[in-house]
Write a protein that holds these residues in place. Structure first.
Motif, PDB file in Angstrom:
ATOM      1  N   GLU A 177       0.827  -1.212   0.000  1.00  0.00           N
ATOM      2  CA  GLU A 177       0.000   0.000   0.000  1.00  0.00           C
ATOM      3  C   GLU A 177       0.861   1.261   0.000  1.00  0.00           C
ATOM      4  O   GLU A 177       0.545   2.237  -0.693  1.00  0.00           O
ATOM      5  N   ALA A 178       1.940   1.255   0.770  1.00  0.00           N
ATOM      6  CA  ALA A 178       2.840   2.408   0.808  1.00  0.00           C
ATOM      7  C   ALA A 178       3.480   2.638  -0.560  1.00  0.00           C
ATOM      8  O   ALA A 178       3.638   3.787  -0.988  1.00  0.00           O
ATOM      9  N   ALA A 179       3.820   1.558  -1.256  1.00  0.00           N
ATOM     10  CA  ALA A 179       4.395   1.682  -2.600  1.00  0.00           C
ATOM     11  C   ALA A 179       3.377   2.286  -3.561  1.00  0.00           C
ATOM     12  O   ALA A 179       3.724   3.151  -4.380  1.00  0.00           O
ATOM     13  N   LYS A 180       2.117   1.855  -3.446  1.00  0.00           N
ATOM     14  CA  LYS A 180       1.064   2.412  -4.315  1.00  0.00           C
ATOM     15  C   LYS A 180       0.894   3.910  -4.062  1.00  0.00           C
ATOM     16  O   LYS A 180       0.762   4.699  -4.997  1.00  0.00           O
ATOM     17  N   GLU A 181       0.890   4.269  -2.787  1.00  0.00           N
ATOM     18  CA  GLU A 181       0.737   5.677  -2.430  1.00  0.00           C
ATOM     19  C   GLU A 181       1.923   6.488  -2.933  1.00  0.00           C
ATOM     20  O   GLU A 181       1.749   7.584  -3.487  1.00  0.00           O
ATOM     21  N   ALA A 182       3.118   5.960  -2.755  1.00  0.00           N
ATOM     22  CA  ALA A 182       4.316   6.658  -3.229  1.00  0.00           C
ATOM     23  C   ALA A 182       4.294   6.804  -4.747  1.00  0.00           C
ATOM     24  O   ALA A 182       4.685   7.848  -5.278  1.00  0.00           O
ATOM     25  N   ARG A 183       3.823   5.758  -5.427  1.00  0.00           N
ATOM     26  CA  ARG A 183       3.728   5.820  -6.891  1.00  0.00           C
ATOM     27  C   ARG A 183       2.762   6.932  -7.302  1.00  0.00           C
ATOM     28  O   ARG A 183       3.033   7.696  -8.229  1.00  0.00           O
ATOM     29  N   GLY A 184       1.640   7.013  -6.576  1.00  0.00           N
ATOM     30  CA  GLY A 184       0.651   8.052  -6.879  1.00  0.00           C
ATOM     31  C   GLY A 184       1.174   9.451  -6.620  1.00  0.00           C
ATOM     32  O   GLY A 184       0.720  10.415  -7.239  1.00  0.00           O
ATOM     33  N   ASN A 185       2.118   9.578  -5.701  1.00  0.00           N
ATOM     34  CA  ASN A 185       2.722  10.877  -5.383  1.00  0.00           C
ATOM     35  C   ASN A 185       4.033  11.101  -6.124  1.00  0.00           C
ATOM     36  O   ASN A 185       4.767  12.042  -5.815  1.00  0.00           O
ATOM     37  N   ASN A 186       4.333  10.190  -7.049  1.00  0.00           N
ATOM     38  CA  ASN A 186       5.522  10.305  -7.901  1.00  0.00           C
ATOM     39  C   ASN A 186       6.821  10.356  -7.081  1.00  0.00           C
ATOM     40  O   ASN A 186       7.737  11.110  -7.403  1.00  0.00           O
ATOM     41  N   ARG A 187       6.886   9.521  -6.038  1.00  0.00           N
ATOM     42  CA  ARG A 187       8.095   9.414  -5.213  1.00  0.00           C
ATOM     43  C   ARG A 187       8.785   8.101  -5.559  1.00  0.00           C
ATOM     44  O   ARG A 187       8.625   7.088  -4.885  1.00  0.00           O
ATOM     45  N   ARG A 188       9.578   8.136  -6.601  1.00  0.00           N
ATOM     46  CA  ARG A 188      10.191   6.920  -7.158  1.00  0.00           C
ATOM     47  C   ARG A 188      11.098   6.189  -6.168  1.00  0.00           C
ATOM     48  O   ARG A 188      11.094   4.968  -6.113  1.00  0.00           O
ATOM     49  N   ASP A 204      10.892   6.069  -2.943  1.00  0.00           N
ATOM     50  CA  ASP A 204      10.060   5.388  -1.961  1.00  0.00           C
ATOM     51  C   ASP A 204       9.386   4.159  -2.568  1.00  0.00           C
ATOM     52  O   ASP A 204       9.275   3.127  -1.908  1.00  0.00           O
ATOM     53  N   VAL A 205       8.944   4.277  -3.811  1.00  0.00           N
ATOM     54  CA  VAL A 205       8.333   3.126  -4.485  1.00  0.00           C
ATOM     55  C   VAL A 205       9.326   1.974  -4.510  1.00  0.00           C
ATOM     56  O   VAL A 205       8.989   0.833  -4.160  1.00  0.00           O
ATOM     57  N   GLU A 206      10.543   2.264  -4.884  1.00  0.00           N
ATOM     58  CA  GLU A 206      11.587   1.235  -4.968  1.00  0.00           C
ATOM     59  C   GLU A 206      11.854   0.616  -3.592  1.00  0.00           C
ATOM     60  O   GLU A 206      11.932  -0.603  -3.451  1.00  0.00           O
ATOM     61  N   THR A 207      11.968   1.450  -2.575  1.00  0.00           N
ATOM     62  CA  THR A 207      12.247   0.972  -1.217  1.00  0.00           C
ATOM     63  C   THR A 207      11.118   0.082  -0.702  1.00  0.00           C
ATOM     64  O   THR A 207      11.353  -1.009  -0.181  1.00  0.00           O
ATOM     65  N   PHE A 208       9.881   0.554  -0.836  1.00  0.00           N
ATOM     66  CA  PHE A 208       8.731  -0.196  -0.323  1.00  0.00           C
ATOM     67  C   PHE A 208       8.511  -1.486  -1.114  1.00  0.00           C
ATOM     68  O   PHE A 208       8.157  -2.512  -0.544  1.00  0.00           O
ATOM     69  N   GLU A 228      10.859  -3.238  -2.657  1.00  0.00           N
ATOM     70  CA  GLU A 228      11.915  -4.168  -2.254  1.00  0.00           C
ATOM     71  C   GLU A 228      11.589  -4.803  -0.899  1.00  0.00           C
ATOM     72  O   GLU A 228      11.761  -6.009  -0.700  1.00  0.00           O
ATOM     73  N   ALA A 229      11.108  -4.009   0.026  1.00  0.00           N
ATOM     74  CA  ALA A 229      10.743  -4.535   1.347  1.00  0.00           C
ATOM     75  C   ALA A 229       9.638  -5.578   1.217  1.00  0.00           C
ATOM     76  O   ALA A 229       9.712  -6.653   1.827  1.00  0.00           O
ATOM     77  N   ALA A 230       8.627  -5.287   0.422  1.00  0.00           N
ATOM     78  CA  ALA A 230       7.523  -6.236   0.222  1.00  0.00           C
ATOM     79  C   ALA A 230       8.025  -7.533  -0.406  1.00  0.00           C
ATOM     80  O   ALA A 230       7.604  -8.625  -0.013  1.00  0.00           O
ATOM     81  N   GLN A 231       8.932  -7.432  -1.360  1.00  0.00           N
ATOM     82  CA  GLN A 231       9.474  -8.624  -2.017  1.00  0.00           C
ATOM     83  C   GLN A 231      10.291  -9.472  -1.041  1.00  0.00           C
ATOM     84  O   GLN A 231      10.213 -10.700  -1.064  1.00  0.00           O
ATOM     85  N   ARG A 232      11.065  -8.817  -0.187  1.00  0.00           N
ATOM     86  CA  ARG A 232      11.873  -9.559   0.790  1.00  0.00           C
ATOM     87  C   ARG A 232      10.979 -10.257   1.817  1.00  0.00           C
ATOM     88  O   ARG A 232      11.237 -11.390   2.214  1.00  0.00           O
ATOM     89  N   ILE A 233       9.928  -9.584   2.229  1.00  0.00           N
ATOM     90  CA  ILE A 233       8.980 -10.184   3.166  1.00  0.00           C
ATOM     91  C   ILE A 233       8.285 -11.369   2.510  1.00  0.00           C
ATOM     92  O   ILE A 233       8.124 -12.426   3.131  1.00  0.00           O
ATOM     93  N   LEU A 234       7.890 -11.217   1.250  1.00  0.00           N
ATOM     94  CA  LEU A 234       7.238 -12.307   0.525  1.00  0.00           C
ATOM     95  C   LEU A 234       8.148 -13.526   0.445  1.00  0.00           C
ATOM     96  O   LEU A 234       7.700 -14.665   0.636  1.00  0.00           O
TER      97      LEU A 234
END
Length: 67
Positions: free
Chosen positions: A30-41, A43-47, A49-55
């Motif tokens: 969700e944080a990645a989606k929000e960051a994407r919507g706010n054009n914060r690249r 943050d999108v990358e960070t969030f 990556e975190a989601a992928q590592r957790i998965l």
């Protein structure tokens, strides 16, 4: 490579960890989606990556339960 540790857990305890990781992962997605919507690249990358590592960890734990 990171150090490894052995911990004995019951299937119920692993299930609890899986549920907690899923909730945490959902937050990062969700944080990645929000960051994407706010054009914060960055943050999108960070969030993402975190989601992928957790998965990855969540999947490893789920495999232990299925055995």
């Amino acid at each position: 490579m990171a150090d490894t540790h052995s911990v004995k857990l019951t299937e119920d305890e692993i299930g609890i960890l899986v549920d907690a990781l899923e909730a945490d992962m959902d937050g990062y997605v969700e944080a990645a989606k929000e960051a994407r919507g706010n054009n914060r690249r960055e943050d999108v990358e960070t969030f993402t990556e975190a989601a992928q590592r957790i998965l990855k960890l969540k999947t490893r734990l789920e495999e232990l339960i299925e055995e």
